[in-house]
Design a protein around this motif. Structure first.
Motif, PDB file in Angstrom:
ATOM      1  N   GLY A   1       0.835  -1.406   0.464  1.00  0.00           N
ATOM      2  CA  GLY A   1      -0.310   0.231   0.164  1.00  0.00           C
ATOM      3  C   GLY A   1       0.563   0.993   0.161  1.00  0.00           C
ATOM      4  N   VAL A   2       1.681   1.334   0.989  1.00  0.00           N
ATOM      5  CA  VAL A   2       2.890   2.402   1.111  1.00  0.00           C
ATOM      6  C   VAL A   2       3.528   2.808  -0.621  1.00  0.00           C
ATOM      7  CG1 VAL A   2       4.708   3.467   1.973  1.00  0.00           C
ATOM      8  CG2 VAL A   2       3.021   2.840   3.075  1.00  0.00           C
ATOM      9  N   HIS A   3       4.006   1.343  -1.019  1.00  0.00           N
ATOM     10  CA  HIS A   3       4.907   1.379  -2.247  1.00  0.00           C
ATOM     11  C   HIS A   3       3.550   2.047  -3.148  1.00  0.00           C
ATOM     12  CE1 HIS A   3       7.749  -0.570  -4.289  1.00  0.00           C
ATOM     13  NE2 HIS A   3       7.308   0.326  -5.292  1.00  0.00           N
ATOM     14  N   LEU A   4       2.529   1.593  -3.278  1.00  0.00           N
ATOM     15  CA  LEU A   4       1.323   2.123  -4.569  1.00  0.00           C
ATOM     16  C   LEU A   4       1.488   3.789  -4.173  1.00  0.00           C
ATOM     17  CD1 LEU A   4      -1.084  -0.503  -4.210  1.00  0.00           C
ATOM     18  CD2 LEU A   4       0.722  -0.632  -6.227  1.00  0.00           C
ATOM     19  N   LEU A   5       1.203   4.267  -2.478  1.00  0.00           N
ATOM     20  CA  LEU A   5       0.359   5.210  -2.362  1.00  0.00           C
ATOM     21  C   LEU A   5       1.785   6.236  -2.984  1.00  0.00           C
ATOM     22  CD1 LEU A   5      -0.936   4.917   0.690  1.00  0.00           C
ATOM     23  CD2 LEU A   5      -2.059   5.963  -1.292  1.00  0.00           C
ATOM     24  N   THR A   6       2.846   6.174  -3.284  1.00  0.00           N
ATOM     25  CA  THR A   6       4.540   6.292  -2.940  1.00  0.00           C
ATOM     26  C   THR A   6       4.045   6.875  -4.651  1.00  0.00           C
ATOM     27  OG1 THR A   6       5.550   5.760  -1.338  1.00  0.00           O
ATOM     28  CG2 THR A   6       7.154   6.406  -2.984  1.00  0.00           C
ATOM     29  N   LEU A   7       3.723   5.141  -6.098  1.00  0.00           N
ATOM     30  CA  LEU A   7       4.029   5.770  -7.156  1.00  0.00           C
ATOM     31  C   LEU A   7       2.808   6.732  -7.717  1.00  0.00           C
ATOM     32  CD1 LEU A   7       4.178   1.467  -7.523  1.00  0.00           C
ATOM     33  CD2 LEU A   7       6.227   3.570  -7.957  1.00  0.00           C
ATOM     34  N   LEU A   8       1.686   7.190  -6.605  1.00  0.00           N
ATOM     35  CA  LEU A   8       0.630   7.715  -6.688  1.00  0.00           C
ATOM     36  C   LEU A   8       1.365   8.926  -6.999  1.00  0.00           C
ATOM     37  CD1 LEU A   8      -2.001   5.680  -6.355  1.00  0.00           C
ATOM     38  CD2 LEU A   8      -1.382   5.935  -8.664  1.00  0.00           C
ATOM     39  N   ALA A   9       1.761   9.687  -5.556  1.00  0.00           N
ATOM     40  CA  ALA A   9       3.038  10.723  -5.208  1.00  0.00           C
ATOM     41  C   ALA A   9       3.311  10.888  -6.008  1.00  0.00           C
ATOM     42  CB  ALA A   9       2.886  10.775  -3.688  1.00  0.00           C
ATOM     43  N   GLY A  10       3.838   9.973  -7.225  1.00  0.00           N
ATOM     44  CA  GLY A  10       5.504  10.335  -7.708  1.00  0.00           C
ATOM     45  C   GLY A  10       4.706  11.262 -10.000  1.00  0.00           C
ATOM     46  N   SER A  11       3.003  10.672  -9.684  1.00  0.00           N
ATOM     47  CA  SER A  11       2.836  11.236 -10.277  1.00  0.00           C
ATOM     48  C   SER A  11       1.675  11.573 -10.476  1.00  0.00           C
ATOM     49  CB  SER A  11       2.100   9.731 -11.500  1.00  0.00           C
ATOM     50  OG  SER A  11       2.898   9.200 -11.564  1.00  0.00           O
ATOM     51  N   PRO A  12       1.786  13.584  -9.645  1.00  0.00           N
ATOM     52  CA  PRO A  12       0.690  14.323  -9.354  1.00  0.00           C
ATOM     53  C   PRO A  12      -0.435  14.421 -10.623  1.00  0.00           C
ATOM     54  CG  PRO A  12       2.520  15.305  -8.695  1.00  0.00           C
ATOM     55  CD  PRO A  12       3.157  13.742  -9.306  1.00  0.00           C
ATOM     56  N   GLY A  13      -1.683  14.708 -10.475  1.00  0.00           N
ATOM     57  CA  GLY A  13      -2.590  15.164 -11.147  1.00  0.00           C
ATOM     58  C   GLY A  13      -2.377  13.817 -12.313  1.00  0.00           C
ATOM     59  N   LYS A  14      -2.293  12.835 -12.040  1.00  0.00           N
ATOM     60  CA  LYS A  14      -2.323  12.150 -13.219  1.00  0.00           C
ATOM     61  C   LYS A  14      -2.700  10.586 -13.190  1.00  0.00           C
ATOM     62  CE  LYS A  14       1.419  11.314 -15.725  1.00  0.00           C
ATOM     63  NZ  LYS A  14       2.419  10.006 -16.018  1.00  0.00           N
ATOM     64  N   TRP A  15      -3.627  10.015 -13.936  1.00  0.00           N
ATOM     65  CA  TRP A  15      -4.473   8.946 -13.511  1.00  0.00           C
ATOM     66  C   TRP A  15      -3.135   7.457 -13.851  1.00  0.00           C
ATOM     67  CZ3 TRP A  15      -8.731   8.921 -10.886  1.00  0.00           C
ATOM     68  CH2 TRP A  15      -9.584   9.708 -10.818  1.00  0.00           C
ATOM     69  N   ARG A  16      -3.201   6.311 -12.877  1.00  0.00           N
ATOM     70  CA  ARG A  16      -1.910   5.078 -12.986  1.00  0.00           C
ATOM     71  C   ARG A  16      -3.063   4.333 -12.921  1.00  0.00           C
ATOM     72  NH1 ARG A  16       3.170   6.315 -11.910  1.00  0.00           N
ATOM     73  NH2 ARG A  16       3.495   3.871 -12.408  1.00  0.00           N
ATOM     74  N   ASP A  17      -3.116   3.334 -14.134  1.00  0.00           N
ATOM     75  CA  ASP A  17      -3.968   2.095 -13.800  1.00  0.00           C
ATOM     76  C   ASP A  17      -2.943   0.994 -12.882  1.00  0.00           C
ATOM     77  OD1 ASP A  17      -2.386  -0.203 -15.752  1.00  0.00           O
ATOM     78  OD2 ASP A  17      -1.890   2.252 -16.270  1.00  0.00           O
ATOM     79  N   SER A  18      -3.828  -0.013 -12.650  1.00  0.00           N
ATOM     80  CA  SER A  18      -3.545  -0.469 -11.549  1.00  0.00           C
ATOM     81  C   SER A  18      -2.174  -2.174 -11.978  1.00  0.00           C
ATOM     82  CB  SER A  18      -4.528  -2.372 -11.270  1.00  0.00           C
ATOM     83  OG  SER A  18      -5.533  -2.575 -12.133  1.00  0.00           O
ATOM     84  N   GLN A  19      -2.496  -1.566 -13.880  1.00  0.00           N
ATOM     85  CA  GLN A  19      -1.543  -2.957 -14.592  1.00  0.00           C
ATOM     86  C   GLN A  19       0.229  -2.551 -14.019  1.00  0.00           C
ATOM     87  OE1 GLN A  19      -2.238  -5.595 -16.307  1.00  0.00           O
ATOM     88  NE2 GLN A  19      -0.315  -6.159 -16.139  1.00  0.00           N
ATOM     89  N   SER A  20       0.089  -1.261 -14.557  1.00  0.00           N
ATOM     90  CA  SER A  20       1.540  -0.748 -14.429  1.00  0.00           C
ATOM     91  C   SER A  20       1.492  -0.004 -13.024  1.00  0.00           C
ATOM     92  CB  SER A  20       1.653   1.393 -14.923  1.00  0.00           C
ATOM     93  OG  SER A  20       0.973   2.256 -14.549  1.00  0.00           O
TER      94      SER A  20
ATOM     95  N   GLN B   1      -9.537  -0.998  -0.979  1.00  0.00           N
ATOM     96  CA  GLN B   1      -9.238  -0.675   0.875  1.00  0.00           C
ATOM     97  C   GLN B   1      -9.089   0.605   1.171  1.00  0.00           C
ATOM     98  OE1 GLN B   1      -6.724  -4.147   1.564  1.00  0.00           O
ATOM     99  NE2 GLN B   1      -8.010  -4.213   3.347  1.00  0.00           N
ATOM    100  N   LEU B   2      -8.081   1.208   0.167  1.00  0.00           N
ATOM    101  CA  LEU B   2      -7.492   2.762   0.075  1.00  0.00           C
ATOM    102  C   LEU B   2      -8.090   3.930  -0.314  1.00  0.00           C
ATOM    103  CD1 LEU B   2      -3.712   2.248  -0.663  1.00  0.00           C
ATOM    104  CD2 LEU B   2      -4.494   2.326   1.672  1.00  0.00           C
ATOM    105  N   ARG B   3      -9.230   3.642  -1.155  1.00  0.00           N
ATOM    106  CA  ARG B   3     -10.311   4.434  -1.459  1.00  0.00           C
ATOM    107  C   ARG B   3     -11.576   4.041  -0.369  1.00  0.00           C
ATOM    108  NH1 ARG B   3     -12.346   2.239  -6.440  1.00  0.00           N
ATOM    109  NH2 ARG B   3     -12.556   0.276  -5.446  1.00  0.00           N
ATOM    110  N   THR B   4     -11.603   3.452   0.338  1.00  0.00           N
ATOM    111  CA  THR B   4     -12.611   3.785   1.123  1.00  0.00           C
ATOM    112  C   THR B   4     -12.099   4.280   1.929  1.00  0.00           C
ATOM    113  OG1 THR B   4     -13.143   0.941   0.534  1.00  0.00           O
ATOM    114  CG2 THR B   4     -13.867   1.970   2.519  1.00  0.00           C
ATOM    115  N   ALA B   5     -10.988   3.771   2.549  1.00  0.00           N
ATOM    116  CA  ALA B   5     -10.636   5.025   3.586  1.00  0.00           C
ATOM    117  C   ALA B   5     -10.291   6.872   3.198  1.00  0.00           C
ATOM    118  CB  ALA B   5      -9.280   5.068   3.712  1.00  0.00           C
ATOM    119  N   GLY B   6     -10.552   6.433   1.980  1.00  0.00           N
ATOM    120  CA  GLY B   6     -10.391   8.872   0.813  1.00  0.00           C
ATOM    121  C   GLY B   6      -9.153   8.521   0.523  1.00  0.00           C
ATOM    122  N   LEU B   7      -8.504   7.322   0.472  1.00  0.00           N
ATOM    123  CA  LEU B   7      -7.017   8.273   0.467  1.00  0.00           C
ATOM    124  C   LEU B   7      -6.554   8.105  -0.990  1.00  0.00           C
ATOM    125  CD1 LEU B   7      -5.083   6.080   3.551  1.00  0.00           C
ATOM    126  CD2 LEU B   7      -5.666   8.491   3.078  1.00  0.00           C
ATOM    127  N   VAL B   8      -7.363   7.123  -1.563  1.00  0.00           N
ATOM    128  CA  VAL B   8      -7.266   7.983  -3.315  1.00  0.00           C
ATOM    129  C   VAL B   8      -8.559   7.535  -3.860  1.00  0.00           C
ATOM    130  CG1 VAL B   8      -4.619   6.021  -3.154  1.00  0.00           C
ATOM    131  CG2 VAL B   8      -7.390   4.964  -3.381  1.00  0.00           C
TER     132      VAL B   8
END
Length: 144
Positions: A12-31, A49-56
């Motif tokens: 989860g932290v890894h995925l959030l870090t990847l998303l943080a590295g691409s602010p404002g861009k949609w990232r697909d689960s495959q990549s 689960q992170l979406r349910t918590a309001g983080l993504v």
């Protein structure tokens, strides 16, 4: 070295870090699943689960994907832990034999220890944000 049985927090932290590295861009689960070496379905379960918590947030469709809901500075790792682990014990707990007085006392003692360990863990995790993790990793690797 023993491996933890539940790696959802780390992924989860890894995925959030990847998303943080691409602010404002949609990232697909495959990549997103490539870097933490998991499969897209597992990444989606964790991101859900992170979406349910309001983080993504997510958007379906070919131009959709996943994006942080808040600035990475506002997402601390305690929030991630709680989103993925809820009220689960920090320590591996077992149920003692119900008629054993010593077992019940040991169990109560371990439950109290677990509550203290959980408070300490969450306190420590709250000191680090996803932005901190991104800063720590950005100099070493490209997070995109």
């Amino acid at each position: 070295m023993a491996q933890p049985t539940n790696t959802q927090f780390a992924v989860g932290v890894h995925l959030l870090t990847l998303l943080a590295g691409s602010p404002g861009k949609w990232r697909d689960s495959q990549s997103l699943a490539v870097s933490p070496a998991t499969n897209p379905a597992h990444a989606r379960r964790i991101l859900g689960q992170l979406r349910t918590a309001g983080l993504v947030r997510s958007q379906p469709g070919p131009r959709g994907g996943w994006m942080l809901e808040h600035d990475a500075e506002r997402i601390d790792l305690a929030m991630v832990w709680l989103a993925l682990n809820g009220e689960d014990p920090v320590l591996g707990m077992h149920a003692p034999q119900p008629d054993c007085p010593a077992g019940r006392r040991v169990h109560r003692s371990l439950l109290a220890l677990d509550r203290r360990a959980r408070r300490a863990l969450l306190s420590e995790l709250a000191r680090t944000t996803v932005a901190d993790v991104l800063r720590d990793t950005a100099s070493a690797v490209d997070v995109d």
